[in-house]
Design a protein around this motif. Structure first.
Motif, PDB file in Angstrom:
ATOM      1  N   GLN A  18       6.263  -0.021  22.982  1.00 54.38           N
ATOM      2  CA  GLN A  18       5.744  -0.735  24.145  1.00 54.38           C
ATOM      3  C   GLN A  18       4.459  -1.478  23.793  1.00 54.38           C
ATOM      4  N   ARG A  19       3.607  -0.879  22.969  1.00 52.18           N
ATOM      5  CA  ARG A  19       2.374  -1.556  22.535  1.00 52.18           C
ATOM      6  C   ARG A  19       2.708  -2.818  21.731  1.00 52.18           C
ATOM      7  N   LEU A  22      -7.366   0.144  21.572  1.00 48.72           N
ATOM      8  CA  LEU A  22      -7.745  -0.036  20.174  1.00 48.72           C
ATOM      9  C   LEU A  22      -6.650  -0.760  19.399  1.00 48.72           C
ATOM     10  N   TYR A  23      -5.394  -0.379  19.613  1.00 46.89           N
ATOM     11  CA  TYR A  23      -4.319  -0.933  18.798  1.00 46.89           C
ATOM     12  C   TYR A  23      -4.063  -2.402  19.119  1.00 46.89           C
ATOM     13  N   LEU A  24      -4.113  -2.755  20.385  1.00 48.07           N
ATOM     14  CA  LEU A  24      -3.928  -4.161  20.732  1.00 48.07           C
ATOM     15  C   LEU A  24      -5.032  -5.024  20.128  1.00 48.07           C
ATOM     16  N   ALA A  25      -6.250  -4.478  20.088  1.00 53.05           N
ATOM     17  CA  ALA A  25      -7.346  -5.219  19.462  1.00 53.05           C
ATOM     18  C   ALA A  25      -7.123  -5.364  17.952  1.00 53.05           C
ATOM     19  N   ARG A  26      -6.622  -4.306  17.323  1.00 49.90           N
ATOM     20  CA  ARG A  26      -6.378  -4.386  15.878  1.00 49.90           C
ATOM     21  C   ARG A  26      -5.233  -5.344  15.556  1.00 49.90           C
ATOM     22  N   LEU A  27      -4.195  -5.356  16.370  1.00 47.40           N
ATOM     23  CA  LEU A  27      -3.110  -6.301  16.146  1.00 47.40           C
ATOM     24  C   LEU A  27      -3.595  -7.741  16.295  1.00 47.40           C
ATOM     25  N   ALA A  28      -4.459  -7.982  17.284  1.00 48.28           N
ATOM     26  CA  ALA A  28      -5.036  -9.317  17.433  1.00 48.28           C
ATOM     27  C   ALA A  28      -5.873  -9.677  16.206  1.00 48.28           C
ATOM     28  N   ASP A  29      -6.575  -8.692  15.656  1.00 49.58           N
ATOM     29  CA  ASP A  29      -7.348  -8.919  14.434  1.00 49.58           C
ATOM     30  C   ASP A  29      -6.424  -9.270  13.268  1.00 49.58           C
ATOM     31  N   ALA A  30      -5.275  -8.564  13.168  1.00 49.94           N
ATOM     32  CA  ALA A  30      -4.310  -8.857  12.108  1.00 49.94           C
ATOM     33  C   ALA A  30      -3.755 -10.274  12.249  1.00 49.94           C
ATOM     34  N   LYS A  44       5.448  -4.589  21.943  1.00 56.33           N
ATOM     35  CA  LYS A  44       6.002  -5.591  22.861  1.00 56.33           C
ATOM     36  C   LYS A  44       4.894  -6.276  23.662  1.00 56.33           C
ATOM     37  N   GLU A  45       3.900  -5.499  24.095  1.00 54.43           N
ATOM     38  CA  GLU A  45       2.771  -6.094  24.803  1.00 54.43           C
ATOM     39  C   GLU A  45       2.052  -7.118  23.935  1.00 54.43           C
ATOM     40  N   PHE A  46       1.884  -6.795  22.677  1.00 59.19           N
ATOM     41  CA  PHE A  46       1.207  -7.710  21.771  1.00 59.19           C
ATOM     42  C   PHE A  46       2.016  -9.002  21.611  1.00 59.19           C
ATOM     43  N   ALA A  47       3.345  -8.873  21.425  1.00 56.42           N
ATOM     44  CA  ALA A  47       4.176 -10.062  21.268  1.00 56.42           C
ATOM     45  C   ALA A  47       4.188 -10.906  22.547  1.00 56.42           C
ATOM     46  N   ASP A  48       4.218 -10.236  23.716  1.00 56.31           N
ATOM     47  CA  ASP A  48       4.208 -10.985  24.977  1.00 56.31           C
ATOM     48  C   ASP A  48       2.875 -11.694  25.186  1.00 56.31           C
ATOM     49  N   THR A  49       1.785 -11.039  24.809  1.00 52.55           N
ATOM     50  CA  THR A  49       0.453 -11.631  24.989  1.00 52.55           C
ATOM     51  C   THR A  49       0.293 -12.884  24.130  1.00 52.55           C
ATOM     52  N   GLY A  63       0.796  -1.212   0.000  1.00 49.53           N
ATOM     53  CA  GLY A  63       0.000   0.000   0.000  1.00 49.53           C
ATOM     54  C   GLY A  63       0.829   1.263   0.000  1.00 49.53           C
ATOM     55  N   PRO A  64       0.742   2.115  -1.041  1.00 47.01           N
ATOM     56  CA  PRO A  64       1.555   3.318  -1.116  1.00 47.01           C
ATOM     57  C   PRO A  64       1.017   4.486  -0.310  1.00 47.01           C
ATOM     58  N   LEU A  65      -0.195   4.404   0.230  1.00 50.60           N
ATOM     59  CA  LEU A  65      -0.769   5.540   0.935  1.00 50.60           C
ATOM     60  C   LEU A  65      -0.105   5.750   2.287  1.00 50.60           C
ATOM     61  N   ALA A  66       0.326   6.978   2.560  1.00 55.85           N
ATOM     62  CA  ALA A  66       0.872   7.291   3.871  1.00 55.85           C
ATOM     63  C   ALA A  66      -0.231   7.168   4.914  1.00 55.85           C
ATOM     64  N   GLY A  67       0.063   6.520   6.006  1.00 51.40           N
ATOM     65  CA  GLY A  67      -0.927   6.358   7.066  1.00 51.40           C
ATOM     66  C   GLY A  67      -1.627   5.025   7.053  1.00 51.40           C
ATOM     67  N   CYS A  68      -1.403   4.193   6.021  1.00 47.51           N
ATOM     68  CA  CYS A  68      -2.063   2.894   5.975  1.00 47.51           C
ATOM     69  C   CYS A  68      -1.440   1.943   6.989  1.00 47.51           C
ATOM     70  N   GLY A  69      -2.251   1.231   7.694  1.00 41.17           N
ATOM     71  CA  GLY A  69      -1.830   0.244   8.671  1.00 41.17           C
ATOM     72  C   GLY A  69      -3.048  -0.532   9.115  1.00 41.17           C
ATOM     73  N   VAL A  70      -2.967  -1.157  10.281  1.00 44.42           N
ATOM     74  CA  VAL A  70      -4.109  -1.917  10.771  1.00 44.42           C
ATOM     75  C   VAL A  70      -5.104  -1.030  11.506  1.00 44.42           C
ATOM     76  N   LEU A  71      -4.812   0.273  11.630  1.00 39.61           N
ATOM     77  CA  LEU A  71      -5.757   1.187  12.261  1.00 39.61           C
ATOM     78  C   LEU A  71      -6.679   1.866  11.262  1.00 39.61           C
ATOM     79  N   ALA A  72      -6.657   1.459  10.010  1.00 35.22           N
ATOM     80  CA  ALA A  72      -7.475   2.111   8.987  1.00 35.22           C
ATOM     81  C   ALA A  72      -8.951   2.005   9.320  1.00 35.22           C
ATOM     82  N   GLY A  73      -9.692   3.063   8.970  1.00 35.00           N
ATOM     83  CA  GLY A  73     -11.138   3.047   9.140  1.00 35.00           C
ATOM     84  C   GLY A  73     -11.615   3.804  10.356  1.00 35.00           C
ATOM     85  N   SER A  74     -10.849   3.795  11.453  1.00 35.70           N
ATOM     86  CA  SER A  74     -11.293   4.480  12.670  1.00 35.70           C
ATOM     87  C   SER A  74     -10.482   5.724  12.951  1.00 35.70           C
TER      88      SER A  74
END
Length: 682
Positions: free
Chosen positions: A610-611, A567-575, A613-618, A503-514
């Motif tokens: 830190q977010r 929000l981000y931890l939930a999106r990473l789990a979704d990914a 790392k929390e995701f990887a530890d979880t 994806g070439p758009l700046a800002g694209c990631g797993v937080l898209a939409g919200s």
């Protein structure tokens, strides 16, 4: 010229003033789209000659073709990476010109002969553009097969039937829920095919709009004034929609990508068609008064010149729609979606008026746009937009260090040469009588050959991803994820990398939409497609763009805020769930971000890390952390170059790696993946 004019049969020019005037229209209008059903391919030999009963030869000032050629160059400038090119409404100009030229051509045929001639129009389109498509897509197939790789091969397989059916924009919407609004807004379309969707829009106009226009003319009994008023009212109603609907209803409507992309195209088409109606009406009045188009007095010439100058200045002022342009200023007065629609309406109106001035006027601006080179690019624009982005991509692949202006200059020259070699031989073949018994089997065989090759291409590319039993690592996320995965493709290594659809758009990631980036909503579909096509042994995630401030719960939040964290931890789990649903046995690696990056400040980057790392530890056992910050920022200053003094990053904001940067990072990256996940290197 005079001999050719006298050779026109008398019966064609003797049917009354209106028919005679329409036969003597300027080549700038009729020649661009009269005999050619394709609005990007318009050199009409018949329309270029003046009518037999015209007292003075109609001037040949093909300024509309020049305007179209300038728009084609604007799209190519964006493909070449020219700074600021995305601010120019080049795609809007292409669609407005297509609407103007197709409408003018249909009106000319309807009023001159009294019959629509839809079948002959569609036949000409098939004969002219099918060979161009087959040749260009065949060349693209060969190029992608040699140097493209799996992600581009898979998109090419999706694009081929869509290009044949003139629906590449809707194929993109089906793939990831995004309808593009400018040439390179689509997050799934790789660089070589970025201009395919505007061509599909033009193809839809050339195929469908003549039929609708014929129906409208029949219902309105051929009244051009009523037709123009109806189209203008439709465009005005579309622009007034935000002010007529309740605020809640407008917000719900504005949240749909299809509405905005469709609204922009409708405005461009409607206003371009209104300008064509006005041009025909003015030509009729001139003919009724005994004047010839473009042969007014000095006062008329001055008026047209001033009108063109004013329109050009207004278009330059409104058309600059970057973050510091008209939209951002209007956004302080009205909501952002409303501002975007108003700017689009103003841009389309100015472009339509400029096309009208070019068709009827005279003066320095018409002379400038009537230059042979611009006219040539307008005439062969269809072929240029097919081959141009592909050649730019090949230049970048062959010479990664080439500058944007080097790509643009070399690419424009090569595009012009290749398009000339494709356009004119196919055009000469198209004007000859074709036997359906011979032509249709040949066309069908060519289409089947290209479609079959495109269908087989991803399978071949996937086989090449695992040479000598090397494991495959798929990079997903932003541009750096693809560069990291590509860096693993080095001689003697034990891993092999493939960049996914990043994806070439700046800002694209797993937080898209919200977070104010609805254009990135298709990341789930993109990831699933890339995972299913490659079936990797490991997945490498780099989502550094998510570290920037986001709008959460109605206000700006950083990675340090609790709402962002939740929000981000939930999106990473979704990914992670998306990855496991396609390749459940693949090992997932997630990278943190450098403290010195363009997305946020060092404090925000530290919180983001830190977010992660929390995701990887979880999800220990499923997800492994790769400490990118420790490698690139081991002390106070982060790496910017290689030990040999070469650039490490290819972009100023550090979002892409140079070839030297990839070679430098590859051994460390391979070691990290081997030490943390030996199963991925078996």
């Amino acid at each position: 010229m005079e001999g050719a004019a006298a050779a026109v049969p008398r019966a064609r020019s003797g049917g009354g003033g209106r028919t005679a005037v329409l036969q003597g229209v300027p080549a700038s209008a009729a020649g661009a789209g009269g005999e050619s059903a394709d609005a990007l391919d318009g050199a009409s030999a018949a329309a270029a000659e003046p009518a037999a009963n015209t007292p003075v030869a109609a001037p040949r000032t093909p300024s509309v073709l020049g305007l179209q050629g300038l728009a084609v160059l604007g799209v190519l400038a964006e493909a070449g990476g020219m700074p600021g090119a995305r601010s120019v409404p080049a795609v809007d100009a292409v669609i407005v010109a297509a609407g103007f030229l197709v409408t003018f051509s249909v009106l000319r045929e309807q009023l001159a002969s009294g019959r629509p001639g839809l079948l002959s129009r569609w036949q000409r389109l098939l004969k002219q553009q099918t060979p161009v498509l087959l040749l260009c897509l065949g060349a693209a197939l060969a190029a992608v097969g040699l140097v493209g790789g799996l992600p581009i091969a898979k998109v090419f397989r999706t694009l081929v039937p869509a290009v044949f059916l003139q629906c590449a924009d809707w194929a993109q919407f089906h793939a990831d829920g995004i309808l593009p609004k400018s040439a390179y807004d689509g997050s799934w379309v790789p660089e070589p095919f970025g201009a395919v969707w505007p061509l599909s829009v033009v193809g839809q106009i050339a195929l469908v709009w003549p039929l609708l226009l014929t129906v409208l003319l029949f219902l309105l009994r051929g009244s051009l004034r009523v037709l123009g008023a109806l189209l203008l009212s439709a465009a005005a109603a579309l622009v007034a929609l935000p002010f007529a609907l309740p605020a809640a209803a407008w917000r719900g409507l504005a949240s749909h990508e299809v509405f905005f992309a469709g609204a922009e195209r409708m405005l461009d088409l409607a206003l371009g068609s209104v300008a064509a109606c006005c041009a025909v009406i003015v030509i009729q009045r001139r003919g009724a008064g005994g004047a010839v188009a473009g042969a007014g007095g000095a006062r008329s010439a001055i008026g047209w010149t001033l009108a063109g100058a004013v329109l050009s200045v207004g278009l330059a002022a409104v058309g600059v729609r970057s973050g510091t342009g008209a939209e951002s200023r209007l956004a302080h007065l009205v909501p952002a979606p409303t501002a975007a629609l108003l700017v689009e309406g103003a841009t389309a109106l100015l472009l339509a008026l400029l096309a009208l001035v070019m068709a009827l006027g005279r003066g320095p601006l018409c002379g400038l746009l009537g230059r042979p080179l611009l006219v040539e690019f307008g005439r062969i624009g269809y072929a240029v937009l097919l081959v141009g982005p592909l050649l730019f991509w090949l230049l970048r692949r062959g010479w990664p260090q080439i500058t944007w202006y080097g790509v643009l200059l070399a690419g424009l020259g090569l595009s012009w040469l290749v398009a000339i070699c494709v356009h004119y031989p196919t055009r000469r073949a198209a004007v000859r009588p074709w036997s359906a018994a011979r032509a249709l089997p040949l066309v069908l065989a060519g289409c089947l050959a290209v479609a079959g090759g495109s269908y087989w291409l991803p399978t071949r590319a996937a086989q090449l991803l695992r040479p000598n039993g090397r494991a495959l690592v798929l990079g997903l996320g932003d541009g750096l994820a693809g560069d990291f995965a590509t860096a693993l493709n080095r001689p003697g290594g034990s891993l092999n990398g493939a960049s996914g659809v990043v994806g070439p758009l700046a800002g694209c990631g797993v937080l898209a939409g919200s977070d104010g980036h609805p254009g990135c909503d298709g990341w789930r579909q993109q990831w699933r497609a890339g995972l299913a096509a490659s079936e990797p042994d490991a997945v490498l995630l780099h989502l550094g763009r998510d570290a920037e401030d986001r709008t959460v719960a109605g206000r700006k939040q950083t990675a340090c805020d609790p709402a962002y964290r939740q929000l981000y931890l939930a999106r990473l789990a979704d990914a992670l769930q998306v990855i496991e649903s396609v390749v459940p046995k693949a090992t997932v690696f997630v990278m943190n971000e450098r403290l010195d990056n363009s997305a946020t400040d060092p404090i925000g980057a530290a919180c983001y890390n830190q977010r992660v790392k929390e995701f990887a530890d979880t999800h220990r056992g499923k997800v492994r952390l790769v400490d990118l910050n420790a490698e690139l920022c081991p002390v106070d200053a982060c790496r910017q170059g290689t030990p040999r003094g070469r650039r490490f990053y290819a972009t100023v904001d550090g979002t892409r790696l140079t070839t030297d940067g990839q070679a430098l990072i590859a051994p460390w990256l391979e070691q990290q993946l081997r030490l943390t996940a030996p199963a991925a290197t078996r």
